[in-house]
Scaffold this motif. Structure first.
Motif, PDB file in Angstrom:
ATOM      1  N   LEU A  96       5.471  10.870   9.080  1.00 47.70           N
ATOM      2  CA  LEU A  96       5.143  10.662   7.678  1.00 47.70           C
ATOM      3  C   LEU A  96       4.543  11.928   7.096  1.00 47.70           C
ATOM      4  CD1 LEU A  96       3.442   7.136   7.775  1.00 47.70           C
ATOM      5  CD2 LEU A  96       5.774   7.664   7.054  1.00 47.70           C
ATOM      6  N   GLY A 100       3.708   9.506   1.575  1.00 46.23           N
ATOM      7  CA  GLY A 100       4.383   8.382   2.216  1.00 46.23           C
ATOM      8  C   GLY A 100       5.851   8.586   2.517  1.00 46.23           C
ATOM      9  N   ALA A 130      11.471   5.355  -0.292  1.00 45.82           N
ATOM     10  CA  ALA A 130      10.280   4.507  -0.374  1.00 45.82           C
ATOM     11  C   ALA A 130       9.048   5.242   0.128  1.00 45.82           C
ATOM     12  CB  ALA A 130      10.492   3.222   0.421  1.00 45.82           C
ATOM     13  N   SER A 131       7.885   4.678  -0.154  1.00 45.21           N
ATOM     14  CA  SER A 131       6.612   5.197   0.323  1.00 45.21           C
ATOM     15  C   SER A 131       6.142   4.341   1.493  1.00 45.21           C
ATOM     16  CB  SER A 131       5.574   5.172  -0.805  1.00 45.21           C
ATOM     17  OG  SER A 131       4.317   5.613  -0.348  1.00 45.21           O
ATOM     18  N   TRP A 132       5.847   4.978   2.615  1.00 40.72           N
ATOM     19  CA  TRP A 132       5.534   4.276   3.852  1.00 40.72           C
ATOM     20  C   TRP A 132       4.091   4.546   4.277  1.00 40.72           C
ATOM     21  CZ3 TRP A 132       9.503   1.229   5.682  1.00 40.72           C
ATOM     22  CH2 TRP A 132      10.774   1.488   5.153  1.00 40.72           C
ATOM     23  N   ARG A 146       5.587  -0.425   4.579  1.00 41.08           N
ATOM     24  CA  ARG A 146       5.525   0.328   3.338  1.00 41.08           C
ATOM     25  C   ARG A 146       4.130   0.207   2.725  1.00 41.08           C
ATOM     26  NH1 ARG A 146      11.338  -0.811   0.228  1.00 41.08           N
ATOM     27  NH2 ARG A 146      12.639   0.299   1.755  1.00 41.08           N
ATOM     28  N   THR A 147       3.850   1.062   1.767  1.00 37.76           N
ATOM     29  CA  THR A 147       2.539   1.033   1.123  1.00 37.76           C
ATOM     30  C   THR A 147       2.333  -0.234   0.301  1.00 37.76           C
ATOM     31  OG1 THR A 147       3.471   2.404  -0.650  1.00 37.76           O
ATOM     32  CG2 THR A 147       2.222   3.533   1.083  1.00 37.76           C
ATOM     33  N   ASP A 148       3.398  -0.991   0.038  1.00 35.32           N
ATOM     34  CA  ASP A 148       3.257  -2.264  -0.665  1.00 35.32           C
ATOM     35  C   ASP A 148       3.029  -3.428   0.285  1.00 35.32           C
ATOM     36  OD1 ASP A 148       5.732  -2.683   0.485  1.00 35.32           O
ATOM     37  OD2 ASP A 148       6.835  -2.881  -1.400  1.00 35.32           O
ATOM     38  N   THR A 150       4.993  -4.506   2.746  1.00 29.81           N
ATOM     39  CA  THR A 150       6.199  -5.105   3.317  1.00 29.81           C
ATOM     40  C   THR A 150       6.563  -4.387   4.611  1.00 29.81           C
ATOM     41  OG1 THR A 150       7.626  -3.686   1.962  1.00 29.81           O
ATOM     42  CG2 THR A 150       7.070  -5.870   1.094  1.00 29.81           C
ATOM     43  N   TRP A 152       9.643  -3.323   7.407  1.00 33.30           N
ATOM     44  CA  TRP A 152      11.069  -3.035   7.487  1.00 33.30           C
ATOM     45  C   TRP A 152      11.408  -2.502   8.876  1.00 33.30           C
ATOM     46  CZ3 TRP A 152      14.076  -3.286   2.786  1.00 33.30           C
ATOM     47  CH2 TRP A 152      13.318  -3.638   1.661  1.00 33.30           C
ATOM     48  N   GLN A 177      14.375  -5.592   5.439  1.00 37.36           N
ATOM     49  CA  GLN A 177      13.043  -6.184   5.377  1.00 37.36           C
ATOM     50  C   GLN A 177      12.895  -7.340   6.352  1.00 37.36           C
ATOM     51  OE1 GLN A 177      11.712  -7.233   1.437  1.00 37.36           O
ATOM     52  NE2 GLN A 177       9.720  -7.933   2.141  1.00 37.36           N
ATOM     53  N   ASN A 182       4.074  -9.660   2.320  1.00 37.34           N
ATOM     54  CA  ASN A 182       3.662  -8.312   1.887  1.00 37.34           C
ATOM     55  C   ASN A 182       2.211  -8.014   2.263  1.00 37.34           C
ATOM     56  OD1 ASN A 182       2.288  -9.908   0.098  1.00 37.34           O
ATOM     57  ND2 ASN A 182       3.030  -8.889  -1.757  1.00 37.34           N
TER      58      ASN A 182
END
Length: 379
Positions: A96, A100, A130-132, A146-148, A150, A152, A177, A182
């Motif tokens: 990373l 992210g 995406a942001s991880w 991910r930063t949200d 979720t 994957w 996903q 989340n």
């Protein structure tokens, strides 16, 4: 490979206990590392400042320097200085960067690089846009949060390790996903199983459990996350076909295959978590292949399981069925990684490696195995 997250270490000055050699002030400065990851025959590290260095076996491009030439000493990967986290699979690596962005390189025969191809990459390629927040990689699949919040996964899915049935997705070259939750916090990947924690510190596992590695009391497999008991967990790590974790009360627990003592005790496989010893001062655990290591709150490092190449760091090649202390140093930091070779950082930011060195993965310029830690210089 196979650890939930990689975190930076504090650089507070502390007195280091000697293991093999004490790094001089100069070598500690040039050999500093805050993050380290170990694959089967390669190693990568990020020193303070955010540069990326890798070394060792490079037949699939897992060193990331644009070649497939073995590197017995560390080489700089690119010019970026914003790397923040690393995870090494068997013959590939993911990392990373600030903001992210997720990048992977090396072997890609099962789509484990997540770049939409099956092409090996000898230099980092970005995984989507995406942001991880965190990533974990193992033999032929990888997962990331991910930063949200979720979760994957991508790569091979023969046993449902991607969190979906193999009848629907047998393998995928791009992230898919896992469910719709989340609130995922961290993830760890074994050979064909996956475990992850949520923000409430509950533990969930899925994929292959033919050795009990899911901790669900079964010897089959699951294609979707199932909660492992009701305990709360601070750190969880997946080895080849076993899993270990530190609970929020500081106790250490392991489950799955135990042929080498990788559960930290004698006996056969275990299908549910069993406590390793009675100590309640464990802080973090990491596993790779059939070996595990863990730190205690006093800064000591302990390892157990397979030791055929000296990867336990205790000066022998004897398998250990209970945690054995690595030297006398009490300054081991939060970041360390385990495979057929092991590496760890100390609180003075020095980097040390030991175990199998057939491909130069210890970074000391030789191919001689080491049964006790040797300092690695990044310069």
């Amino acid at each position: 490979m196979r650890r939930i997250w990689r975190i930076g270490i504090a650089l507070a000055a502390m007195v280091a206990g000697a293991v093999v050699a004490v790094a001089s002030p100069a070598s500690a400065a040039t050999g500093s590392a805050a993050v380290v990851a170990t694959g089967y025959s390669h190693t990568c590290a990020i020193p303070a400042g955010g540069a990326l260095w890798c070394w060792g076996g490079n037949g699939r491009g897992q060193v990331g320097d644009g070649t497939t030439t073995a590197r017995p000493a560390p080489v700089r990967v690119g010019t970026a200085t914003d790397w923040t986290a690393l995870e090494a699979g068997t013959s590939y690596t993911c990392g990373l960067r600030t903001g992210g962005a997720l990048w992977c390189w090396g072997a890609n025969t099962r789509g484990q690089l997540g770049d939409g191809t099956f092409t090996n990459r000898s230099a980092p390629v970005r995984v989507g846009t995406a942001s991880w927040a965190t990533v974990s990689a193992n033999d032929s699949h990888a997962c990331a949060v991910r930063t949200d919040g979720t979760l994957w996964c991508w790569g091979f899915n023969r046993f449902g390790q991607l969190g979906t049935t193999p009848d629907v997705v047998y393998q995928t070259t791009t992230p898919i996903q896992v469910g719709t939750v989340n609130t995922w916090k961290s993830v760890t990947t074994g050979y064909a199983h996956t475990c992850a924690t949520r923000t409430d510190n509950t533990l969930w596992c899925w994929g292959d459990s033919t050795s009990g590695q899911l901790g669900l009391g079964i010897l089959s497999y699951r294609t979707a996350p199932e909660q492992v008991g009701t305990a709360t967990w601070a750190s969880v790590t997946a080895g080849y076909t076993f899993t270990c974790g530190v609970r929020t009360d500081g106790t250490l627990w392991c489950w799955g295959e135990n042929g080498y003592g990788q559960l930290g005790q004698t006996g056969i496989y275990q299908t549910t978590p069993v406590q390793t010893g009675t100590v309640n001062t464990w802080s973090r655990v990491a596993a790779g292949d059939n070996t595990a290591c863990a730190t205690r709150t006093d800064g000591s490092l302990w390892c157990w399981g397979n030791n055929m190449a000296g990867q336990l760091g205790d000066g022998t090649t004897v398998n250990r069925y209970a945690p054995a202390r690595v030297g006398t140093a009490a300054t081991w930091a939060a970041d360390f990684a385990v495979s057929y070779h092991s590496c760890g950082t100390r609180t003075d930011a020095s980097l040390w490696c030991w175990g199998n060195n057939a491909s130069g993965q210890l970074g000391d310029g030789t191919t001689a195995d080491r049964t006790t830690p040797v300092v690695v210089t990044l310069s």
